[in-house]
Scaffold this motif. Structure first.
Motif, short mmCIF file in Angstrom:
data_model
loop_
_atom_site.label_atom_id
_atom_site.label_comp_id
_atom_site.label_asym_id
_atom_site.label_seq_id
_atom_site.Cartn_x
_atom_site.Cartn_y
_atom_site.Cartn_z
N SER A 138 75.14 -43.61 -7.36
CA SER A 138 75.38 -43.60 -8.81
C SER A 138 74.07 -43.72 -9.57
CB SER A 138 76.32 -44.75 -9.18
OG SER A 138 76.49 -44.82 -10.56
N GLU A 165 82.09 -46.60 -13.21
CA GLU A 165 81.94 -45.15 -13.06
C GLU A 165 82.77 -44.38 -14.08
OE1 GLU A 165 82.57 -41.73 -9.67
OE2 GLU A 165 82.17 -43.78 -9.03
N THR A 204 76.70 -47.44 -5.09
CA THR A 204 75.86 -47.87 -6.21
C THR A 204 74.54 -47.11 -6.20
OG1 THR A 204 76.87 -50.07 -6.14
CG2 THR A 204 74.78 -49.87 -7.29
#
Length: 151
Positions: free
Chosen positions: A54, A120, A51
């Motif tokens: 990302s 994603e 996370t």
């Protein structure tokens, strides 16, 4: 007589294999439970790290796109100021085209600012579509600039 004894020996062998293969000890179950807990902890740590990665990727991408969009604004403003067409209708057409490109650039700015993070796969699709839109806008600006240079 041989058949019933053979069946009995075969049955005894099968029952003993089943009994040996079944491990119902509490110690073995506790070990399996501990292994599963460790795997869950590792998976949670991987998720947190993924996370963070990302989020960092999105921030970097957003910064680079915002730079491109600001540069597009500068180029469009420069093209508007350098409009050297003497024909009024051509000049108006040129300004209208630049206004449309300016509006498209503003739409792209709002689109990247309003993007909410999701899965994603959704992010990858958004990125591909958004890159295509930015590239198309850049090509349109280049085409208009070339047409203006020819006149």
């Amino acid at each position: 007589m041989k058949t019933p004894i053979l069946k009995l020996v075969l049955l005894a062998a099968i029952v003993s294999m089943i009994y040996i293969s079944c491990n119902n000890s509490p110690k073995a179950k506790e070990e399996n439970l501990n292994e599963a807990k460790d795997e869950v902890v590792d998976a949670k740590a991987d998720l947190v790290e993924s996370t963070k990665d990302s989020i960092n990727d999105f921030k970097k991408y957003k910064e680079s796109i915002e730079k491109k969009l600001v540069e597009n604004d500068k180029v469009i403003a420069d093209l508007k100021s350098k409009n050297n067409s003497k024909d009024i209708s051509t000049k108006e057409l040129y300004v209208n085209q630049l206004d449309k490109l300016e509006k498209k650039n503003a739409e792209l700015k709002h689109k990247i600012e309003d993007y909410k993070e999701g899965p994603e796969q959704k992010w990858e699709l958004f990125k591909v579509d958004f890159n295509k839109d930015v590239d198309d806008l850049g090509k349109s600006i280049s085409n208009i600039a070339q047409r203006n240079m020819k006149k």
